[in-house]
Scaffold this active site. Sequence first.
Site, PDB file in Angstrom:
ATOM      1  N   ARG A  59       0.831  -1.199   0.000  1.00 54.08           N
ATOM      2  CA  ARG A  59       0.000   0.000   0.000  1.00 54.08           C
ATOM      3  C   ARG A  59       0.867   1.250   0.000  1.00 54.08           C
ATOM      4  O   ARG A  59       2.052   1.220   0.340  1.00 54.08           O
ATOM      5  CB  ARG A  59      -0.952   0.022   1.196  1.00 54.08           C
ATOM      6  CG  ARG A  59      -0.292   0.004   2.573  1.00 54.08           C
ATOM      7  CD  ARG A  59       0.030   1.399   3.068  1.00 54.08           C
ATOM      8  NE  ARG A  59       0.330   1.434   4.495  1.00 54.08           N
ATOM      9  CZ  ARG A  59       1.118   2.324   5.073  1.00 54.08           C
ATOM     10  NH1 ARG A  59       1.737   3.247   4.347  1.00 54.08           N
ATOM     11  NH2 ARG A  59       1.318   2.304   6.371  1.00 54.08           N
ATOM     12  N   GLU A  65      -6.503   7.651   7.529  1.00 56.23           N
ATOM     13  CA  GLU A  65      -5.374   8.380   8.116  1.00 56.23           C
ATOM     14  C   GLU A  65      -4.865   9.429   7.136  1.00 56.23           C
ATOM     15  O   GLU A  65      -4.647  10.580   7.492  1.00 56.23           O
ATOM     16  CB  GLU A  65      -4.253   7.413   8.486  1.00 56.23           C
ATOM     17  CG  GLU A  65      -3.044   8.089   9.092  1.00 56.23           C
ATOM     18  CD  GLU A  65      -1.984   7.108   9.575  1.00 56.23           C
ATOM     19  OE1 GLU A  65      -0.792   7.450   9.510  1.00 56.23           O
ATOM     20  OE2 GLU A  65      -2.343   5.999  10.010  1.00 56.23           O
ATOM     21  N   ARG A 101      -5.460   5.985   0.779  1.00 54.06           N
ATOM     22  CA  ARG A 101      -4.592   4.828   0.939  1.00 54.06           C
ATOM     23  C   ARG A 101      -4.910   3.887  -0.219  1.00 54.06           C
ATOM     24  O   ARG A 101      -6.056   3.446  -0.373  1.00 54.06           O
ATOM     25  CB  ARG A 101      -4.854   4.108   2.272  1.00 54.06           C
ATOM     26  CG  ARG A 101      -4.210   4.777   3.486  1.00 54.06           C
ATOM     27  CD  ARG A 101      -2.715   4.466   3.539  1.00 54.06           C
ATOM     28  NE  ARG A 101      -2.061   5.184   4.641  1.00 54.06           N
ATOM     29  CZ  ARG A 101      -1.910   4.693   5.869  1.00 54.06           C
ATOM     30  NH1 ARG A 101      -2.417   3.512   6.173  1.00 54.06           N
ATOM     31  NH2 ARG A 101      -1.280   5.379   6.783  1.00 54.06           N
ATOM     32  N   CYS A 154       1.399  11.100   8.860  1.00 54.30           N
ATOM     33  CA  CYS A 154       2.385  10.580   9.816  1.00 54.30           C
ATOM     34  C   CYS A 154       3.773  10.600   9.191  1.00 54.30           C
ATOM     35  O   CYS A 154       3.947  10.142   8.060  1.00 54.30           O
ATOM     36  CB  CYS A 154       2.021   9.149  10.220  1.00 54.30           C
ATOM     37  SG  CYS A 154       3.146   8.435  11.440  1.00 54.30           S
ATOM     38  N   THR A 179       6.186   8.759   9.600  1.00 53.36           N
ATOM     39  CA  THR A 179       6.724   7.418   9.320  1.00 53.36           C
ATOM     40  C   THR A 179       6.417   6.975   7.899  1.00 53.36           C
ATOM     41  O   THR A 179       7.011   6.022   7.402  1.00 53.36           O
ATOM     42  CB  THR A 179       6.162   6.371  10.300  1.00 53.36           C
ATOM     43  OG1 THR A 179       4.750   6.235  10.099  1.00 53.36           O
ATOM     44  CG2 THR A 179       6.429   6.763  11.739  1.00 53.36           C
ATOM     45  N   ARG A 190       4.339   0.763   2.052  1.00 50.49           N
ATOM     46  CA  ARG A 190       4.486  -0.282   3.064  1.00 50.49           C
ATOM     47  C   ARG A 190       4.073  -1.602   2.427  1.00 50.49           C
ATOM     48  O   ARG A 190       2.910  -1.806   2.066  1.00 50.49           O
ATOM     49  CB  ARG A 190       3.629  -0.012   4.297  1.00 50.49           C
ATOM     50  CG  ARG A 190       3.801  -1.080   5.379  1.00 50.49           C
ATOM     51  CD  ARG A 190       3.044  -0.740   6.669  1.00 50.49           C
ATOM     52  NE  ARG A 190       3.302  -1.728   7.691  1.00 50.49           N
ATOM     53  CZ  ARG A 190       2.569  -2.834   7.877  1.00 50.49           C
ATOM     54  NH1 ARG A 190       1.528  -3.077   7.108  1.00 50.49           N
ATOM     55  NH2 ARG A 190       2.882  -3.683   8.838  1.00 50.49           N
ATOM     56  N   ARG A 216       4.831  -6.715  13.393  1.00 53.65           N
ATOM     57  CA  ARG A 216       3.612  -6.280  14.082  1.00 53.65           C
ATOM     58  C   ARG A 216       2.694  -7.468  14.301  1.00 53.65           C
ATOM     59  O   ARG A 216       2.949  -8.568  13.811  1.00 53.65           O
ATOM     60  CB  ARG A 216       2.874  -5.219  13.248  1.00 53.65           C
ATOM     61  CG  ARG A 216       3.658  -3.923  13.049  1.00 53.65           C
ATOM     62  CD  ARG A 216       2.896  -2.978  12.152  1.00 53.65           C
ATOM     63  NE  ARG A 216       3.534  -1.673  12.038  1.00 53.65           N
ATOM     64  CZ  ARG A 216       3.078  -0.680  11.287  1.00 53.65           C
ATOM     65  NH1 ARG A 216       1.980  -0.850  10.579  1.00 53.65           N
ATOM     66  NH2 ARG A 216       3.706   0.476  11.235  1.00 53.65           N
ATOM     67  N   GLU A 252      -0.259  -2.480  13.533  1.00 51.75           N
ATOM     68  CA  GLU A 252       0.288  -1.800  14.705  1.00 51.75           C
ATOM     69  C   GLU A 252      -0.660  -1.872  15.898  1.00 51.75           C
ATOM     70  O   GLU A 252      -1.876  -1.765  15.746  1.00 51.75           O
ATOM     71  CB  GLU A 252       0.563  -0.329  14.357  1.00 51.75           C
ATOM     72  CG  GLU A 252       1.470   0.371  15.338  1.00 51.75           C
ATOM     73  CD  GLU A 252       1.923   1.729  14.829  1.00 51.75           C
ATOM     74  OE1 GLU A 252       2.861   2.281  15.421  1.00 51.75           O
ATOM     75  OE2 GLU A 252       1.326   2.230  13.859  1.00 51.75           O
TER      76      GLU A 252
END
Length: 388
Positions: A155, A254, A258, A300, A302, A309, A338, A343
């Site tokens: 993703r 988020e 996505r 974010c 990260t 990811r 994870r 997460e």
Amino acid sequence: MLLHSKLRLEHQLLGRCAQLVVNRHASKGSVDKEVMEQMEEGFKKLAESKSKSLLKKHLTKEIFEKLKAKTTPSFNSTLLHCISSGMCNHDSGVGLYAPDPEAYKVFADLFDPVIEEYHKSFKKTDKQPATAFGKGADFENLDPDGHFIVSTRVRCGRAVKGYPFNPCLTEADYLELESKICGAVSSLTGEYKGKYMPLTGMDKCLQEQLIEDHYLFKEGDRFLASAGASRFWPTGRGIFLNSAKNFLVWCNEEDHIRIISMEKGGDLGKVYDRMVGGVEALGKQLQFNRDERLGFLTFCPTNLGTSIRASVHIKLPNLMCDPDEMKKLADKYRLQIRGTSGEHSEAKGGVHDISNQRRMGLTEYEIIKEMHDGIKGLIEAECKARSA
């Protein structure tokens, strides 16, 4: 009870900030007195806590004093918007979010060291390489016989140019973004053709089934809620799912978008190629926010850079019996481990979610190669442990 108490704390901490966002033009360029008091109180508690977050580590008294009165030029975001989640959740790993794209520059004295540590030495002087997807067909199936890998997912996140991120989005912004994203995904053809389903008015049974089948996100993540990512829920949120149910797009979870490709088994290259095709098709309909130095900008830090990811749900029973050895291997291959649902979740039935840790400093192709080589190394180590 814990979730409700955290949400109450979120409202106390962010309530005034949210009001400032709505009326940002009336107080543009200044930090409200109450917001300043909340920041100072939260910072004091964080400093006194046993938090091991990157926020606590890098938000020194000197940096706090330097940044606390600053605001972003277009959206009047404050330092409070950035640090509220980490101040509410002392068990955060990072604890820092960007309320709008400009925050990465206005609050760079805080973001840059966090980015450098999380992304393994992506320094202030470094620059994200130009986008280079390459071909997923270069990577062989990691587990053709299905002994280890249950499923594979790749993703990436995208932000639509001209809009802030969650804490600064008004209700009207959410609806406007949803309309644009819905129009873009509805134009997809071929294997990507599917249906957009808004969360507003969605049948509860359908919603629960989509969540259970790992297609749909859900509300309630306290880290995101404390960052202001759950405001006006479920307005403007939704999911696009293609007919084969192996390509989906989340709207305003988020990040603004996505884009996700997934399927059973371990054919990482095939899954990656499908995601790339979807990204390129949507990029013709929407203009994404990309910074010359940091790459694609996301809520974010990260997820900056490529924002990719790649992950597998995998069973490695022998390696998992030795957590220290497993951690050494994960560090060696730059992988992140994870729970089954990602997460802050538990590993169910011995299935772990393992993904690339680095998103920055490499091209998209190089990140997938690093992930591919790492999972291959873990499988080889599991086979050795099994025969020992």
